[in-house]
Design a protein around this motif. Structure first.
Motif, mmCIF file in Angstrom:
data_model
loop_
_atom_site.group_PDB
_atom_site.id
_atom_site.type_symbol
_atom_site.label_atom_id
_atom_site.label_comp_id
_atom_site.label_asym_id
_atom_site.label_seq_id
_atom_site.Cartn_x
_atom_site.Cartn_y
_atom_site.Cartn_z
ATOM 1 N N ASP A 35 -7.251 -20.144 10.278
ATOM 2 C CA ASP A 35 -7.222 -18.680 10.302
ATOM 3 C C ASP A 35 -6.011 -18.117 9.572
ATOM 4 O O ASP A 35 -6.067 -17.021 9.021
ATOM 5 N N ARG A 36 -4.915 -18.845 9.563
ATOM 6 C CA ARG A 36 -3.707 -18.322 8.924
ATOM 7 C C ARG A 36 -3.459 -18.914 7.537
ATOM 8 O O ARG A 36 -2.459 -18.602 6.882
ATOM 9 N N ALA A 37 -4.377 -19.731 7.057
ATOM 10 C CA ALA A 37 -4.200 -20.397 5.768
ATOM 11 C C ALA A 37 -4.473 -19.450 4.599
ATOM 12 O O ALA A 37 -5.285 -18.536 4.699
ATOM 13 N N ARG A 38 -3.784 -19.711 3.519
ATOM 14 C CA ARG A 38 -4.059 -19.031 2.255
ATOM 15 C C ARG A 38 -5.021 -19.933 1.487
ATOM 16 O O ARG A 38 -4.692 -21.075 1.163
ATOM 17 N N VAL A 39 -6.203 -19.418 1.217
ATOM 18 C CA VAL A 39 -7.236 -20.195 0.529
ATOM 19 C C VAL A 39 -7.087 -19.986 -0.974
ATOM 20 O O VAL A 39 -6.991 -18.843 -1.440
ATOM 21 N N VAL A 40 -7.050 -21.094 -1.704
ATOM 22 C CA VAL A 40 -6.919 -21.041 -3.156
ATOM 23 C C VAL A 40 -7.962 -21.956 -3.792
ATOM 24 O O VAL A 40 -8.468 -22.878 -3.159
ATOM 25 N N ALA A 41 -8.256 -21.690 -5.043
ATOM 26 C CA ALA A 41 -9.154 -22.567 -5.800
ATOM 27 C C ALA A 41 -8.501 -23.934 -5.928
ATOM 28 O O ALA A 41 -7.271 -24.034 -6.015
ATOM 29 N N PRO A 42 -9.295 -25.002 -5.944
ATOM 30 C CA PRO A 42 -8.709 -26.343 -6.072
ATOM 31 C C PRO A 42 -7.784 -26.477 -7.284
ATOM 32 O O PRO A 42 -6.743 -27.130 -7.202
ATOM 33 N N GLU A 43 -8.133 -25.821 -8.375
ATOM 34 C CA GLU A 43 -7.330 -25.911 -9.592
ATOM 35 C C GLU A 43 -5.989 -25.186 -9.444
ATOM 36 O O GLU A 43 -5.062 -25.425 -10.214
ATOM 37 N N ALA A 44 -5.869 -24.295 -8.450
ATOM 38 C CA ALA A 44 -4.669 -23.475 -8.291
ATOM 39 C C ALA A 44 -3.738 -23.958 -7.179
ATOM 40 O O ALA A 44 -2.685 -23.368 -6.970
ATOM 41 N N ILE A 45 -4.125 -25.009 -6.485
ATOM 42 C CA ILE A 45 -3.290 -25.476 -5.369
ATOM 43 C C ILE A 45 -1.990 -26.068 -5.921
ATOM 44 O O ILE A 45 -2.015 -26.835 -6.883
ATOM 45 N N PRO A 46 -0.847 -25.695 -5.357
ATOM 46 C CA PRO A 46 0.403 -26.314 -5.820
ATOM 47 C C PRO A 46 0.362 -27.829 -5.617
ATOM 48 O O PRO A 46 -0.184 -28.327 -4.636
ATOM 49 N N ARG A 47 0.926 -28.565 -6.557
ATOM 50 C CA ARG A 47 0.835 -30.030 -6.539
ATOM 51 C C ARG A 47 1.587 -30.671 -5.384
ATOM 52 O O ARG A 47 1.391 -31.827 -5.071
ATOM 53 N N ASP A 48 2.467 -29.936 -4.709
ATOM 54 C CA ASP A 48 3.261 -30.519 -3.625
ATOM 55 C C ASP A 48 2.717 -30.185 -2.237
ATOM 56 O O ASP A 48 3.401 -30.347 -1.244
ATOM 57 N N VAL A 49 1.456 -29.756 -2.166
ATOM 58 C CA VAL A 49 0.812 -29.402 -0.896
ATOM 59 C C VAL A 49 -0.066 -30.557 -0.423
ATOM 60 O O VAL A 49 -0.789 -31.157 -1.219
ATOM 61 N N ILE A 50 -0.017 -30.834 0.880
ATOM 62 C CA ILE A 50 -0.910 -31.840 1.461
ATOM 63 C C ILE A 50 -2.274 -31.201 1.670
ATOM 64 O O ILE A 50 -2.439 -30.295 2.483
#
Length: 131
Positions: A35-50
């Motif tokens: 519920d509190r997550a920021r949803v992003v496109a797979p191509e836009a996810i920062p590389r240092d995120v699990i």
């Protein structure tokens, strides 16, 4: 604290927590995280995120122990192979964390504080957008 989740992972994770007959506490906790997550496109996810299927090195801050584990969907969990289910308390806590982030999870002996040392492998960075 904002956590990042890819749109692909969000769809699969929402399906996990959607069963109205299942009221396990771990599903409620995961749902609150989503519920509190920021949803992003797979191509836009920062590389240092699990993200789901990411392999990360974590440091336990009290003991300085280091562990490497992969965050997976429940059907892929295997403790011997260090594949941690997103429904396990540590798995839910790992989701969306970034390198340098510190987080806590509860064990019977009390809280354990971990820091993300490195995201060793992230599917999205490797171009594997649909794992």
């Amino acid at each position: 604290r904002i956590i990042y989740v890819t749109a692909v992972d969000m769809a699969r994770l929402r399906a996990l927590v959607a069963d109205p007959r299942d009221s396990r506490e771990n599903l409620k906790i995961l749902n609150a995280e989503l519920d509190r997550a920021r949803v992003v496109a797979p191509e836009a996810i920062p590389r240092d995120v699990i993200t789901m299927n990411s392999k990360a090195r974590l440091r336990e801050l009290l003991t300085d122990d280091v562990m490497t584990c992969t965050l997976v969907f429940p059907e892929m969990a295997d403790s011997e192979a260090r594949r941690i289910s997103v429904l396990a308390p540590i798995g839910t806590a790992m989701l969306g964390q970034r390198e340098g982030d510190e987080f806590e999870w509860e064990v019977p002996a009390g809280p354990v504080r971990l820091r993300v040392e490195e995201v060793i492998y992230q599917p999205e960075t490797a171009g594997h957008f649909h794992l």
